[in-house]
Structures are given as structure tokens and as C-alpha cells.
Design a protein around this motif. Structure first.
Motif, mmCIF file in Angstrom:
data_model
loop_
_atom_site.group_PDB
_atom_site.id
_atom_site.type_symbol
_atom_site.label_atom_id
_atom_site.label_comp_id
_atom_site.label_asym_id
_atom_site.label_seq_id
_atom_site.Cartn_x
_atom_site.Cartn_y
_atom_site.Cartn_z
ATOM 1 N N ALA A 29 -11.423 2.805 -8.535
ATOM 2 C CA ALA A 29 -10.213 2.200 -7.976
ATOM 3 C C ALA A 29 -9.049 2.285 -8.962
ATOM 4 O O ALA A 29 -7.910 2.591 -8.582
ATOM 5 N N PHE A 30 -9.316 2.036 -10.236
ATOM 6 C CA PHE A 30 -8.245 2.107 -11.235
ATOM 7 C C PHE A 30 -7.786 3.549 -11.455
ATOM 8 O O PHE A 30 -6.598 3.791 -11.700
ATOM 9 N N LEU A 38 1.390 5.083 -3.178
ATOM 10 C CA LEU A 38 1.468 3.950 -2.255
ATOM 11 C C LEU A 38 0.158 3.183 -2.304
ATOM 12 O O LEU A 38 -0.922 3.776 -2.280
ATOM 13 N N CYS A 39 0.253 1.866 -2.367
ATOM 14 C CA CYS A 39 -0.927 0.999 -2.303
ATOM 15 C C CYS A 39 -0.708 -0.014 -1.189
ATOM 16 O O CYS A 39 0.304 -0.727 -1.173
ATOM 17 N N LEU A 40 -1.641 -0.067 -0.239
ATOM 18 C CA LEU A 40 -1.576 -1.001 0.877
ATOM 19 C C LEU A 40 -2.635 -2.079 0.674
ATOM 20 O O LEU A 40 -3.829 -1.781 0.586
ATOM 21 N N PRO A 55 -3.674 -3.124 -7.451
ATOM 22 C CA PRO A 55 -2.305 -2.963 -6.935
ATOM 23 C C PRO A 55 -1.240 -3.275 -7.986
ATOM 24 O O PRO A 55 -0.140 -2.710 -7.945
ATOM 25 N N LEU A 56 -1.554 -4.164 -8.924
ATOM 26 C CA LEU A 56 -0.606 -4.469 -10.001
ATOM 27 C C LEU A 56 -0.301 -3.218 -10.818
ATOM 28 O O LEU A 56 0.855 -2.963 -11.188
ATOM 29 N N GLN A 63 5.592 2.524 -8.276
ATOM 30 C CA GLN A 63 5.238 3.150 -7.005
ATOM 31 C C GLN A 63 5.249 2.081 -5.913
ATOM 32 O O GLN A 63 5.337 0.884 -6.183
ATOM 33 N N LYS A 64 5.158 2.506 -4.681
ATOM 34 C CA LYS A 64 5.301 1.588 -3.543
ATOM 35 C C LYS A 64 4.059 0.702 -3.391
ATOM 36 O O LYS A 64 2.931 1.192 -3.404
ATOM 37 N N LEU A 65 4.304 -0.587 -3.218
ATOM 38 C CA LEU A 65 3.246 -1.563 -2.978
ATOM 39 C C LEU A 65 3.590 -2.341 -1.714
ATOM 40 O O LEU A 65 4.640 -2.984 -1.637
ATOM 41 N N VAL A 66 2.720 -2.258 -0.710
ATOM 42 C CA VAL A 66 2.907 -2.969 0.555
ATOM 43 C C VAL A 66 1.793 -4.006 0.682
ATOM 44 O O VAL A 66 0.609 -3.663 0.614
ATOM 45 N N ILE A 67 2.175 -5.270 0.854
ATOM 46 C CA ILE A 67 1.201 -6.361 0.927
ATOM 47 C C ILE A 67 1.262 -6.999 2.307
ATOM 48 O O ILE A 67 2.322 -7.443 2.754
ATOM 49 N N GLY A 68 0.123 -7.028 2.976
ATOM 50 C CA GLY A 68 0.003 -7.721 4.253
ATOM 51 C C GLY A 68 -0.870 -8.948 4.079
ATOM 52 O O GLY A 68 -2.082 -8.832 3.881
#
Length: 228
Positions: A29-30, A38-40, A55-56, A63-68
Motif C-alpha cells: 500500500a505504501f 489519486l487516492c480515494l 492517504p497522508l 497529489q489528489k486525495l478524495v475522502i468520502g
């Protein structure tokens, strides 16, 4: 010969709080985080490390980080976009935008049935077990209860493992075995019918697939024979 039943210790396949994540998976993962643009993140509080550090790392690389997530997370201010909604809602919208249909989710179950003679050779002993759908060597707690009917009456009601019952070899009547499940997916009972006791196989494994959207089971020998 009666069937042996070996007491087993069942282990939960998911890591609990305080338990380490598998080393190989977290390292992978790292590595992905070092290359991702991009990380969702869906449905995570992002408060438990080291998973929350993945994600951090993406965010720190600009880079783009989208958190739901329904609530704010510690990475709220670092996210490119924060979506306060259920994960299912987010994924349905994403898949629609991508033009990718979402297939029906199917409950997969695997059942093993074994028939052997008792020591006095007067009866058959039937053992019914749940097995892991992907590995037949792993026991799987599957049934809440099992009911066996024959000769117009219930001859056995079993509410806990092991699910073993005896029936006379002279019994020439039809046999109905009804599986009752725990109901996590609103599963209806499944009926397994045999013309008589000799119709019960000496050893058999099969799959049960359940579509919760239509409330229907399918019995098959093929692990890939999913219902539509």
C-alpha cells in the motif's frame, strides 16, 4: 462407522483493533502511495495508523486525495475533495460516471454432506458442514439450524454444530433437509430433497448462491456459476 467430529478453534479472518496488518499488504500500500496521482478513501475515520498514513503520504506528495466519509477526518484540510455521503452512494455515482455497470452482489456458500453407516450397521449417520467457498479445507459456520423431515414428520431439529443426524437404513420415504441461515442477508431457508436415504450421497460438496435482491437460491457444483 460413525463419523468423527473434531472440535475446532475458529479464527476471524479480519484484523481487530490492536492487531497488526499483514506486513506484505501494508508495504505494498505504501509503495502504491508513492506512485499514485489519486487516492480515494471511503468510509474511514482515518484515525488508525498505519493504514491512515497511506492517504497522508499521497497528500504530502501534493497529489489528489478524495475522502468520502459522513464526518470530518483528520485529513479534511489536506483533501482535494471531501464528500459527506454513504460509500454506496459515492460508488454508485462514480460507476455511473465511468459507464461501468454494477453487477448484482451474490452470497456464496459451500456445503459438504457425508453419509456413513453407524457401528451397528442399522442406521446411516449424516454429517452436514459449511466449508469456506474458496478453500474446502477450512470449516465455515454457516447454519443457524437444520431441520430434517421424513415420513410426514420432523425427525431431527438441530440448533448448533455439529449437524449430525441418524436415520434408519430401512427408511424408504422421501427426506427433506431444510437449511436455516443466520439471516444477515435476509436469506430464506433452502430445501434439499432426496427420494430416500440411499439417495443421500456418501460424500458430496456443492455451492449455494443467493441473490438477496430477488430472494432466490441456486444450487450448483460449479463455483463460477453465479445466478443472473
Amino acid at each position: 462407522m460413525a463419523l468423527p467430529y473434531i472440535a475446532r478453534r475458529y479464527l476471524h479472518p479480519l484484523p481487530n483493533f490492536g492487531e497488526n496488518l499483514p506486513k506484505e499488504e501494508i508495504e505494498k500500500a505504501f509503495r502504491h502511495a508513492e506512485n499514485a496521482d489519486l487516492c480515494l478513501v471511503l468510509g474511514s475515520s482515518l484515525t488508525v495508523t498505519p493504514a491512515a498514513d497511506v492517504p497522508l503520504r499521497v497528500a504530502r506528495r501534493n497529489q489528489k486525495l478524495v475522502i468520502g466519509n459522513l464526518q470530518r477526518t483528520p485529513l479534511y484540510s489536506m483533501a482535494t475533495v471531501n464528500i459527506h455521503a454513504f460509500s454506496d452512494t459515492i460508488m454508485q455515482g462514480l460507476m455511473e460516471r465511468l459507464g461501468i455497470p454494477i453487477p448484482s452482489w451474490i452470497v456464496r456458500r459451500r456445503v459438504r454432506i457425508t453419509r456413513e453407516s453407524t457401528s451397528d450397521n442399522k442406521n446411516y449417520e449424516i454429517l452436514i458442514e459449511g466449508r469456506d467457498p474458496d478453500n474446502t479445507n477450512i470449516p465455515f459456520t454457516l447454519f443457524k439450524s437444520i431441520q430434517v423431515d421424513s415420513e410426514g414428520k420432523t425427525i431431527k431439529q438441530m440448533n448448533c454444530e455439529p449437524f449430525i443426524f441418524e436415520i434408519s437404513k430401512k427408511n424408504a420415504e422421501p427426506i427433506n433437509i431444510q437449511f436455516h441461515f443466520f439471516g444477515h442477508y435476509n436469506e430464506i431457508p433452502f430445501n434439499l430433497n432426496f427420494t430416500n436415504i440411499n439417495d443421500v450421497p456418501q460424500e458430496d460438496e456443492f455451492y449455494l448462491f443467493y441473490n438477496p435482491m430477488i430472494g432466490q437460491w441456486r444450487k450448483t457444483k460449479n463455483p463460477d456459476d453465479f445466478p443472473l
